[in-house]
Write an enzyme that holds these catalytic residues in place. Structure first.
Site, PDB file in Angstrom:
ATOM      1  N   GLY A   1       1.041  -1.547   0.115  1.00  0.00           N
ATOM      2  CA  GLY A   1      -0.092  -0.010  -0.011  1.00  0.00           C
ATOM      3  C   GLY A   1       0.731   1.195  -0.094  1.00  0.00           C
ATOM      4  N   VAL A   2       0.654   2.721   0.127  1.00  0.00           N
ATOM      5  CA  VAL A   2       1.140   3.340   0.630  1.00  0.00           C
ATOM      6  C   VAL A   2       2.365   3.743   1.294  1.00  0.00           C
ATOM      7  CG1 VAL A   2       0.499   6.123   1.057  1.00  0.00           C
ATOM      8  CG2 VAL A   2      -1.312   4.692  -0.381  1.00  0.00           C
TER       9      VAL A   2
ATOM     10  N   LYS B   1      11.454   7.944   5.380  1.00  0.00           N
ATOM     11  CA  LYS B   1      12.281   7.456   6.272  1.00  0.00           C
ATOM     12  C   LYS B   1      13.432   7.219   5.707  1.00  0.00           C
ATOM     13  CE  LYS B   1       8.189   8.639   9.101  1.00  0.00           C
ATOM     14  NZ  LYS B   1       7.646   9.408   7.532  1.00  0.00           N
TER      15      LYS B   1
ATOM     16  N   VAL C   1       2.780  17.166   9.413  1.00  0.00           N
ATOM     17  CA  VAL C   1       3.488  16.164   9.401  1.00  0.00           C
ATOM     18  C   VAL C   1       4.329  15.927   7.828  1.00  0.00           C
ATOM     19  CG1 VAL C   1       3.939  14.415  10.105  1.00  0.00           C
ATOM     20  CG2 VAL C   1       2.534  15.147  11.128  1.00  0.00           C
ATOM     21  N   ILE C   2       3.643  16.039   7.041  1.00  0.00           N
ATOM     22  CA  ILE C   2       4.548  15.575   5.693  1.00  0.00           C
ATOM     23  C   ILE C   2       5.871  17.156   5.289  1.00  0.00           C
ATOM     24  CG2 ILE C   2       4.054  14.680   3.431  1.00  0.00           C
ATOM     25  CD1 ILE C   2       0.809  13.209   4.200  1.00  0.00           C
TER      26      ILE C   2
ATOM     27  N   GLY D   1      -2.478  17.690   2.901  1.00  0.00           N
ATOM     28  CA  GLY D   1      -3.498  16.509   2.749  1.00  0.00           C
ATOM     29  C   GLY D   1      -4.136  15.362   1.989  1.00  0.00           C
ATOM     30  N   ARG D   2      -4.349  14.022   3.334  1.00  0.00           N
ATOM     31  CA  ARG D   2      -4.841  13.682   2.041  1.00  0.00           C
ATOM     32  C   ARG D   2      -5.952  13.031   1.688  1.00  0.00           C
ATOM     33  NH1 ARG D   2      -0.302  10.685   0.638  1.00  0.00           N
ATOM     34  NH2 ARG D   2      -1.439   8.699   0.058  1.00  0.00           N
TER      35      ARG D   2
ATOM     36  N   ASP E   1      -6.933   5.445   6.533  1.00  0.00           N
ATOM     37  CA  ASP E   1      -6.942   6.227   5.697  1.00  0.00           C
ATOM     38  C   ASP E   1      -8.466   6.867   5.526  1.00  0.00           C
ATOM     39  OD1 ASP E   1      -5.193   6.563   7.014  1.00  0.00           O
ATOM     40  OD2 ASP E   1      -3.933   7.402   4.986  1.00  0.00           O
TER      41      ASP E   1
ATOM     42  N   HIS F   1      21.895   2.768  32.162  1.00  0.00           N
ATOM     43  CA  HIS F   1      22.702   3.907  32.003  1.00  0.00           C
ATOM     44  C   HIS F   1      24.429   3.475  31.036  1.00  0.00           C
ATOM     45  CE1 HIS F   1      25.165   7.495  33.156  1.00  0.00           C
ATOM     46  NE2 HIS F   1      25.739   6.995  33.104  1.00  0.00           N
TER      47      HIS F   1
END
Length: 446
Positions: free
Chosen positions: A37-38, A48, A173-174, A259-260, A298, A425
């Protein structure tokens, strides 16, 4: 007759189909374009991948901080995109292997409804007791004069952009992720955002920290900006009204990130009498007005995130199979893969006056100092009983740190639960525990 037909083989669709198959349901998975998919092909993964290459390039340029010097640091954008394609192909083969190993039937082609139990794919009729729609979305159009001169996120991810002057319409965001990408590659970036600030749904402290970081890298940000027209000249001229004043911007490449839009047109939903407007209308169980037809991701959800779509899909299959939902859909993390990253989950403290928050900055963290990633902070939101209800993290590794907060919120853990847990740590995760300690001090002082 299938027990379940799933339309769309993105993260929601293929995970739903695999889960249904595991539960013993006779399942068909239908995909019109590419497996994954997308998210895999034109969204999360390629973006990314490119961001990682840009981050390595940026880090190499500043290597003297670590007493490591490079001569003539450069980046080959063609090879950067080739690497992106290799990552996609590797992951796609993994999904195809899982599908092949399962008992489900994979059907390639565009699905369209004939009636509430019948689909048509490539002139083949498919009947199913239940149908799950998970066919994702596509970039929205800006709908202004000259919009055809701009490119969208699909275009950005398809091939390298050689131009130096980049103008991005949209500071969501995009848009912010692309601004981070191109600024790290040394391009001159301008953002035009319609709202009062970038990332309008995000924590204000986080947005301010990111804004400072972007501006340090030369990104120009204009808010309260309404884009009116794009004119093609030697370069591109973008006409906009910025805080009530008419302005003109010149760029070599214009990118729209506004947007989408759900992919519902080709489905012929009216044949099955499924109610829809701009998206498919569903209830809390992702069920449409037709009892056996469901929709996730979506194409119907207000939260447009791949991991939420996948979770919705798994829970919807559980519902269809009369099983208890296996995922808590109330706790949904979100991440902006900017530089630094912003990760958040749960309720923000501004939303409820009875809540409290504690905050520590990353500049006091040993691992952050080692990695030269001291910008940002950890903020934990909690109630009067010290139960954690929200969190915001700004750091180069925020996406990896937010998982602990998701676990805490889902299981109604308290500040004390975080404090009594030993964190290794030196790690960035120590900042989460330190923040919880600061929160407990606030409660004791109150």
């Amino acid at each position: 007759m299938y027990d379940l037909a799933v339309i769309g083989a993105g993260p929601a669709g293929y995970n739903a189909a695999l889960h249904a198959s595991d539960l013993g349901l006779k399942t068909a998975l239908i995909e019109a374009n590419e497996i994954g998919g997308v998210c895999l092909n034109k969204g999360c993964i390629p973006t990314k991948s490119l961001l990682k290459s840009a981050q390595v390039y940026s880090l190499a340029q500043g290597g003297e901080i670590f007493e490591v010097c490079f001569d003539n640091v450069s980046i080959d954008c063609e090879k950067m995109y080739q690497r992106k394609d290799k990552v996609i192909e590797k992951l796609k083969k993994g999904i195809e292997y899982l599908i092949k190993k399962s008992t489900l039937d994979l059907i390639l082609g565009q699905a369209e409804f004939v009636d509430e139990h019948t689909l048509k794919v490539n002139d083949t009729i498919i009947k199913a007791e239940n149908i799950l729609i998970a066919c994702g979305s596509r970039p929205s159009k800006l709908r202004i004069k000259g919009e055809e001169y701009a490119i969208d996120s699909d275009d950005v991810l398809a091939q390298p952009i050689d131009e130096k002057e980049i103008l991005i319409i949209g500071g969501g965001v995009i848009g912010i992720e692309f601004a981070s990408l191109f600024s790290m590659l040394g391009k001159n970036v301008t953002i035009l955002e319609y709202e009062n600030g970038i990332l309008p749904q995000s924590d204000l402290d986080a947005v301010n920290a990111l804004t400072m970081s972007l501006k340090k890298r030369g990104v120009k940000i204009f808010t309260n900006s309404k884009v009116c027209e794009i004119i093609k000249d030697e370069k591109y001229k973008v006409l906009a009204t910025v805080k009530g004043e008419d302005k003109e911007f010149i760029a070599e490449k214009v990118i729209t990130c506004t947007g989408r839009t759900p992919n519902i047109t080709a489905l012929k939903l009216d044949n099955a009498k499924v109610k829809h407007a701009q998206s498919i209308i569903v209830d809390d169980n992702c069920k449409t007005n037709i009892p056996n037809i469901y929709s996730v991701g979506d194409v119907s959800a207000k939260i447009k995130l791949a991991h939420f779509a996948e979770a919705q899909a798994i829970c919807t299959v559980d519902y269809i199979a009369s099983k208890t939902p296996s995922i808590d859909l109330r706790t949904v993390p979100s991440v902006v893969y900017s530089s630094p990253e912003i990760a958040s989950v749960g309720t923000l403290w501004q939303a409820e006056s009875k809540l409290h928050f504690c905050k520590v900055f990353m500049n006091s963290n040993g691992k952050a100092s080692i990695e030269d990633s001291t910008s940002g902070f950890v903020k934990i939101v909690f109630n009067e009983d010290k139960v954690i209800v929200g969190a915001v993290i700004v750091n180069s590794r925020a996406s990896e740190l937010i998982g602990e907060m998701c676990l805490a919120i889902t299981n109604k853990l308290t500040l004390d639960d975080i404090i009594k847990t030993i964190h290794p740590h030196p790690t960035l995760s120590e900042a989460v525990r330190l923040c919880a300690i600061e929160g407990k001090k606030l409660v004791m002082e109150a």
